[in-house]
Design an enzyme around this catalytic site. Structure first.
Site, PDB file in Angstrom:
ATOM      1  N   LYS A  89       0.852  -1.204   0.000  1.00 33.39           N
ATOM      2  CA  LYS A  89       0.000   0.000   0.000  1.00 33.39           C
ATOM      3  C   LYS A  89       0.884   1.249   0.000  1.00 33.39           C
ATOM      4  O   LYS A  89       2.021   1.201   0.458  1.00 33.39           O
ATOM      5  CB  LYS A  89      -0.895   0.020   1.253  1.00 33.39           C
ATOM      6  CG  LYS A  89      -1.823  -1.163   1.350  1.00 33.39           C
ATOM      7  CD  LYS A  89      -3.001  -0.984   0.418  1.00 33.39           C
ATOM      8  CE  LYS A  89      -3.998  -2.102   0.591  1.00 33.39           C
ATOM      9  NZ  LYS A  89      -4.288  -2.885  -0.557  1.00 33.39           N
ATOM     10  N   ILE A  91       2.184   4.707   1.400  1.00 37.54           N
ATOM     11  CA  ILE A  91       2.275   5.317   2.736  1.00 37.54           C
ATOM     12  C   ILE A  91       1.671   6.723   2.659  1.00 37.54           C
ATOM     13  O   ILE A  91       2.050   7.522   1.795  1.00 37.54           O
ATOM     14  CB  ILE A  91       3.764   5.391   3.188  1.00 37.54           C
ATOM     15  CG1 ILE A  91       4.355   3.983   3.324  1.00 37.54           C
ATOM     16  CG2 ILE A  91       3.909   6.160   4.500  1.00 37.54           C
ATOM     17  CD1 ILE A  91       3.789   3.130   4.443  1.00 37.54           C
ATOM     18  N   HIS A 107      12.306  -2.849  -3.540  1.00 38.67           N
ATOM     19  CA  HIS A 107      11.487  -3.160  -4.711  1.00 38.67           C
ATOM     20  C   HIS A 107      12.221  -4.196  -5.560  1.00 38.67           C
ATOM     21  O   HIS A 107      13.438  -4.075  -5.766  1.00 38.67           O
ATOM     22  CB  HIS A 107      11.228  -1.882  -5.525  1.00 38.67           C
ATOM     23  CG  HIS A 107      10.344  -2.127  -6.697  1.00 38.67           C
ATOM     24  ND1 HIS A 107       8.974  -2.311  -6.566  1.00 38.67           N
ATOM     25  CD2 HIS A 107      10.617  -2.267  -8.022  1.00 38.67           C
ATOM     26  CE1 HIS A 107       8.458  -2.542  -7.757  1.00 38.67           C
ATOM     27  NE2 HIS A 107       9.421  -2.521  -8.650  1.00 38.67           N
ATOM     28  N   GLU A 177      17.942  -9.239  -2.348  1.00 37.49           N
ATOM     29  CA  GLU A 177      17.220  -8.397  -1.376  1.00 37.49           C
ATOM     30  C   GLU A 177      17.706  -8.698   0.045  1.00 37.49           C
ATOM     31  O   GLU A 177      17.809  -7.796   0.879  1.00 37.49           O
ATOM     32  CB  GLU A 177      15.710  -8.636  -1.462  1.00 37.49           C
ATOM     33  CG  GLU A 177      15.092  -8.098  -2.732  1.00 37.49           C
ATOM     34  CD  GLU A 177      13.578  -8.236  -2.772  1.00 37.49           C
ATOM     35  OE1 GLU A 177      12.949  -7.477  -3.518  1.00 37.49           O
ATOM     36  OE2 GLU A 177      13.008  -9.094  -2.065  1.00 37.49           O
TER      37      GLU A 177
HETATM   38  C1  GAR Z   1       9.843  -8.642  -2.123  1.00 38.17           C
HETATM   39  O1  GAR Z   1      10.385  -9.214  -3.275  1.00 38.17           O
HETATM   40  C2  GAR Z   1       9.732  -7.144  -2.268  1.00 38.17           C
HETATM   41  O2  GAR Z   1      10.737  -6.591  -3.059  1.00 38.17           O
HETATM   42  C3  GAR Z   1       8.392  -7.009  -2.948  1.00 38.17           C
HETATM   43  O3  GAR Z   1       7.578  -7.943  -2.298  1.00 38.17           O
HETATM   44  C4  GAR Z   1       8.381  -9.072  -1.943  1.00 38.17           C
HETATM   45  C5  GAR Z   1       8.066  -9.430  -0.525  1.00 38.17           C
HETATM   46  O4  GAR Z   1       8.652 -10.662  -0.195  1.00 38.17           O
HETATM   47  N1  GAR Z   1       7.895  -5.680  -2.860  1.00 38.17           N
HETATM   48  C6  GAR Z   1       7.188  -5.108  -3.798  1.00 38.17           C
HETATM   49  O5  GAR Z   1       6.840  -5.673  -4.829  1.00 38.17           O
HETATM   50  C7  GAR Z   1       6.798  -3.664  -3.503  1.00 38.17           C
HETATM   51  N2  GAR Z   1       6.552  -2.943  -4.705  1.00 38.17           N
HETATM   52  P1  GAR Z   1       8.698 -11.167   1.282  1.00 38.17           P
HETATM   53  O6  GAR Z   1       7.289 -10.971   1.862  1.00 38.17           O
HETATM   54  O7  GAR Z   1       9.051 -12.601   1.195  1.00 38.17           O
HETATM   55  O8  GAR Z   1       9.710 -10.355   2.016  1.00 38.17           O
END
Ligand code: GAR
Length: 204
Positions: A89, A91, A107, A177
């Site tokens: 969402k 912020i 991201h 990440e």
């Molecule tokens: C991650 O890959 C993060 O980069 C992405 O959601 C995933 C969460 O993984 N975020 C987005 O797409 C935001 N635009 P996780 O719940 O296993 O940490």
């Protein structure tokens, strides 16, 4: 540092941050986890004894009401840094203003490509594959009032392989990440981040 983490899903980045606080890579402590829905990440936090709050923007008539409730919860734990780890969402402006340059987001692509509203999860990786990109990666950026838009702090590339599926690419990006997000948090612990306009500088 006290950290608040926002999540919407599985929470593997959250788990990794918690791990890094336990193994000594980070000196911070995760004090609060906020989600817009019940999810695995909330269960992980609860079982680890971390304070949690589920705050669904749909339950508030407007952004300012939603922002107020988020602020009430954040003020209780007084975080030094807010980390969006898979939070889907936007912020609210009031929260961005109150925590100016102290909110970061991870991201799963190399911003400014393949970001913005609606670009999350497998949609990002499918778009990267459909476009025929040869590299993708992870971006950690400082959050402003637009989706996936604030100053870029760290980025890491991964190759895109001919036989990749959205899932295989997502998994390769998750691995980077798990490196860049803790590294970004560490930069804040060491007060090494300076923001000038749309640029984030890392002090050496
Ligand atoms: C991650 O890959 C993060 O980069 C992405 O959601 C995933 C969460 O993984 N975020 C987005 O797409 C935001 N635009 P996780 O719940 O296993 O940490």
């Amino acid at each position: 540092m006290k950290i608040a983490v926002f999540v919407s899903g599985t929470g593997t980045n959250l788990l990794n941050i918690i791990k890094k606080t336990k193994d000594g890579f980070l000196k911070s402590e995760v004090r609060l986890v906020i989600s817009d829905r019940g999810c695995e990440a909330i269960e992980i936090s609860r079982s680890g004894g971390i304070q949690t709050a589920i705050i669904d923007p749909k339950n508030y008539p407007d952004e300012s009401g939603y922002g107020k409730v988020l602020m009430q919860n954040l003020e209780k734990c007084e975080p030094d840094l807010v980390v969006l780890a898979g939070f889907l969402k936007r912020i609210p402006n009031s929260v961005v203003k109150n925590f100016a340059n102290r909110i970061i987001n991870v991201h799963p692509a190399l911003l400014p490509s393949f970001g913005g509203k609606g670009m999350y999860g497998m949609k990002v990786h499918r778009a990267v594959l459909d476009y025929g990109c040869k590299v993708s990666g992870a971006t950690v950026h400082v959050v402003d009032t637009e989706y996936d838009h604030g100053p870029v702090l760290l980025q890491r590339c991964v190759p895109v392989k001919d036989d990749d599926t959205p899932e295989s690419l997502a998994s390769r990006i998750h691995q980077v990440e798990y490196e860049v997000l803790p590294e970004a948090i560490k930069l804040f612990e060491e007060s090494r981040v300076e923001i000038e306009g749309r640029k984030a500088f890392i002090k050496w």
